[in-house]
Design an enzyme around this catalytic site. Structure first.
Site, PDB file in Angstrom:
ATOM      1  N   SER A  13       0.850  -1.198   0.000  1.00 18.44           N
ATOM      2  CA  SER A  13       0.000   0.000   0.000  1.00 18.44           C
ATOM      3  C   SER A  13       0.882   1.243   0.000  1.00 18.44           C
ATOM      4  O   SER A  13       2.111   1.155   0.071  1.00 18.44           O
ATOM      5  CB  SER A  13      -0.925   0.004   1.229  1.00 18.44           C
ATOM      6  OG  SER A  13      -0.165   0.002   2.429  1.00 18.44           O
ATOM      7  N   ASP A  20       7.360  -9.853   7.573  1.00 10.62           N
ATOM      8  CA  ASP A  20       7.228  -9.015   8.765  1.00 10.62           C
ATOM      9  C   ASP A  20       8.608  -8.426   9.025  1.00 10.62           C
ATOM     10  O   ASP A  20       9.524  -9.128   9.464  1.00 10.62           O
ATOM     11  CB  ASP A  20       6.759  -9.867   9.952  1.00 10.62           C
ATOM     12  CG  ASP A  20       6.659  -9.067  11.250  1.00 10.62           C
ATOM     13  OD1 ASP A  20       7.057  -7.878  11.270  1.00 10.62           O
ATOM     14  OD2 ASP A  20       6.197  -9.638  12.253  1.00 10.62           O
ATOM     15  N   TYR A  78       8.358   8.292  16.086  1.00 11.74           N
ATOM     16  CA  TYR A  78       8.477   8.314  14.624  1.00 11.74           C
ATOM     17  C   TYR A  78       9.669   9.180  14.227  1.00 11.74           C
ATOM     18  O   TYR A  78      10.477   8.803  13.369  1.00 11.74           O
ATOM     19  CB  TYR A  78       7.189   8.863  14.017  1.00 11.74           C
ATOM     20  CG  TYR A  78       7.155   8.846  12.502  1.00 11.74           C
ATOM     21  CD1 TYR A  78       6.748   7.706  11.816  1.00 11.74           C
ATOM     22  CD2 TYR A  78       7.507   9.968  11.768  1.00 11.74           C
ATOM     23  CE1 TYR A  78       6.715   7.683  10.436  1.00 11.74           C
ATOM     24  CE2 TYR A  78       7.476   9.958  10.382  1.00 11.74           C
ATOM     25  CZ  TYR A  78       7.070   8.812   9.722  1.00 11.74           C
ATOM     26  OH  TYR A  78       7.042   8.805   8.340  1.00 11.74           O
ATOM     27  N   LYS A 131      13.037   8.015  12.150  1.00  9.39           N
ATOM     28  CA  LYS A 131      13.403   8.605  10.863  1.00  9.39           C
ATOM     29  C   LYS A 131      14.731   9.364  10.936  1.00  9.39           C
ATOM     30  O   LYS A 131      15.463   9.449   9.956  1.00  9.39           O
ATOM     31  CB  LYS A 131      12.283   9.507  10.361  1.00  9.39           C
ATOM     32  CG  LYS A 131      11.012   8.743   9.962  1.00  9.39           C
ATOM     33  CD  LYS A 131      11.290   7.715   8.885  1.00  9.39           C
ATOM     34  CE  LYS A 131      10.022   7.001   8.432  1.00  9.39           C
ATOM     35  NZ  LYS A 131      10.265   5.997   7.372  1.00  9.39           N
TER      36      LYS A 131
END
Length: 363
Positions: free
Chosen positions: A42, A91, A207, A211
């Site tokens: 996706s 995974d 997050y 990153k």
């Protein structure tokens, strides 16, 4: 660091010149490459799959979502006639799952090797570091660090396996700024960072930490991966209109503008197709009309302003990132100007869309 020093890290880095985004490239250069994509079912990943399959690349999709991944592979095979599009469960937080994924990818590759690995898998969501629970309990509950597991540990696993298999890519050419990109089968690792790699996102500390780690990994590896003939590049998307952007984030961003998946695909395709690009990073945001002033600052202007250009893709020009802070200040200034230009109407439209996402009416 002094540039005259023989120990200067900059001298070791195999970084090609800044990417000239005004120069066209040929997406057809991906033909014949075997490309492995984690998190490919996706979002950006699916966009990469659909685009590169049209140009006859062999693609192996890895994802935890078996239903979406399998359906995407079959759909793309049917649409493009390209039978070298496959799905394999993966995974990224599980080392053995990734090992099995890469082994299967090599078996499925038409030439028995891997040319490009796209470390794309990533998630976002509620962060326990932002909203700690159990503050009134005797013992603090163990936090859920799945965002870090997927976006950092998973990327490290992917990187380790990518370097192992890319080095063993039969019939490939070691990375070189002098190579000819036309149908070149080389060794390429493409990282998916974020604007959060360059600056903070206050409500997403986990997050942002992950990153930032991807940025550090990229910066370090570009100084050494060339020893294995592997080139590394980095994409840093701003908030892009995909399901990963939560309803809460959409409300917070209301009135601004989000980028489009097709622009991320465009930037990624340039990296994958043109084997002469080494150690560079591109930032992808909303499409805007800008003009660069003599002081280097970008200013938001009207479409017909003299000397202006329309772009959604920005080169992070800094060699060894010495100008990272200046770059962040610059692009954030443009994004703030976009929000001001859209005004209250833009804010209202975005809030309605965000509500639609929260109740499942938009995807």
């Amino acid at each position: 660091m002094a540039t005259s020093s023989s120990s200067n890290l900059s001298d070791m880095i195999r970084q090609s010149p800044p990417v000239d985004l005004s120069k066209p490239y040929e997406a057809a250069w991906v033909k014949g490459k075997t490309i492995v994509i984690t998190g490919g079912a996706s979002g950006f990943g699916a966009g990469f799959v659909r685009h590169w399959a049209k140009y006859r690349a062999a693609i192996i999709i890895g994802d935890v979502n078996v239903e979406k991944g399998g359906a995407l592979a079959l759909e793309v095979q049917k649409e493009t006639g390209n039978q070298h599009v496959h799905f394999v469960h993966c995974d990224v937080t599980d080392w053995q799952s990734q090992v099995n994924f890469f082994k299967e990818a090599v078996k499925l590759s038409p030439h028995g090797g891997i040319d490009t690995v796209v470390a794309n898998a990533g998630i976002a969501g509620d962060d326990p570091l932002q909203r700690p629970t159990g503050l009134n309990t005797a013992e603090p509950p163990k936090p859920d660090f799945k965002i870090m597991d997927v976006n950092c540990t998973g990327v490290m696993y992917t990187t380790h396996l990518a370097l192992y298999w890319l080095f063993r890519n039969p019939g490939s050419t070691a990375c070189s700024m002098d190579s000819h990109p036309l149908y070149t089968r080389d060794r390429h690792l493409l990282f998916l960072g974020s604007v959060a790699s360059l600056g903070p996102i206050p409500v997403q500390p986990q997050y942002g930490a992950a990153k930032h780690a991807v940025l550090g990994l990229f910066r370090s590896l570009r100084a050494t991966s060339h020893m294995q003939g592997v080139r590394v590049n980095l994409l840093c998307p701003y908030f892009i209109d995909t399901p990963i952007v939560t309803a809460a984030a959409r409300v917070a961003l209301a009135g601004g503008a989000m980028g489009k998946v097709e622009d991320v695909v465009d930037a990624a395709t340039r990296f994958v197709a043109d084997s002469r690009i080494l150690g560079r990073a591109l930032v992808i945001g909303p499409k805007v009309n800008v003009k660069q002033h003599e002081d280097g600052e970008w200013k938001l202007v009207t479409k017909d302003a003299p000397g202006s250009r329309q772009t959604a893709i920005w080169e992070a020009y800094a060699d060894d990132w010495e100008e990272a802070d200046a770059f962040c200040r610059n692009i954030i200034g443009v994004l703030n100007a976009v929000q001001a230009a859209r005004g209250w109407i833009g804010w209202a439209v975005d809030v309605v869309k965000a509500v639609g996402y929260s109740v499942g009416l938009a995807r």
